[in-house]
Design an enzyme around this catalytic site. Sequence first.
Site, short mmCIF file in Angstrom:
data_model
loop_
_atom_site.label_atom_id
_atom_site.label_comp_id
_atom_site.label_asym_id
_atom_site.label_seq_id
_atom_site.Cartn_x
_atom_site.Cartn_y
_atom_site.Cartn_z
N ARG A 1 0.80 -1.17 0.19
CA ARG A 1 -0.15 0.12 -0.09
C ARG A 1 0.64 1.47 0.14
O ARG A 1 0.39 2.45 -0.02
CB ARG A 1 -0.88 0.05 1.16
CG ARG A 1 -2.23 -1.11 1.02
CD ARG A 1 -3.39 -0.70 2.14
NE ARG A 1 -2.79 -0.23 3.12
CZ ARG A 1 -3.48 0.47 4.11
NH1 ARG A 1 -4.91 0.65 3.75
NH2 ARG A 1 -3.11 0.69 5.35
N ASP A 2 2.18 1.27 -0.14
CA ASP A 2 2.97 2.54 -0.10
C ASP A 2 4.05 2.30 -0.88
O ASP A 2 5.13 2.62 -0.46
CB ASP A 2 3.17 3.04 1.45
CG ASP A 2 3.60 4.50 1.40
OD1 ASP A 2 3.19 5.00 0.55
OD2 ASP A 2 4.19 4.70 2.34
#
Length: 186
Positions: A48-49
């Site tokens: 997610r990043d």
Amino acid sequence: LVMDHVSGGNLRSIYPMGTRLFPDTIINYIYQIADALQYAHNQRIIHRDIKPENLLLNERQEVMLSDFGLALFAPVSRLLSGQDTAGTIPYTAPEQLRGKPRFASDQYSLGIIAYEWLSGYPPFHGGEAEIILQHISSPPPRLRSTNPSISPAVEDVVLRALAKDPEQRYPSVQDFAQALLQASRM
């Protein structure tokens, strides 16, 4: 959380915004990142990043994926839906912005990085709200408009990884890396 010290720095500090990388370097990095992401995905983890700041280069010139602080185990709980849009906006997939991250969200982020390394800049610009809206509803500008030396095949691969609908992206992040490698050889 314990990790090895990586003396080479992150890929953002090594390649600041505006830097175009050689295609062979891009392929090498994307392949390594895709391998790390596929390993995480096989463990049911969505990072997610994904962004250049979370990609570290060690002394052997190997890319190491870092910062799993926003990672989730899949499937994502419905409790997160609509509430949790964690990530770094310029690299965040449309479905993740809607609070529904999936493995394909990490592929989208890696596609943004490939786009940036090919053209010098991410595809979407403006304030945070403008970038969010562009991720959700605007197609990325054609890569060849900023860098005509990019082959149409490479451009097509990167743009497929940036499809708004996650079902239209590659089946896995490794499939994306493999397609990029094959397109670069055409």
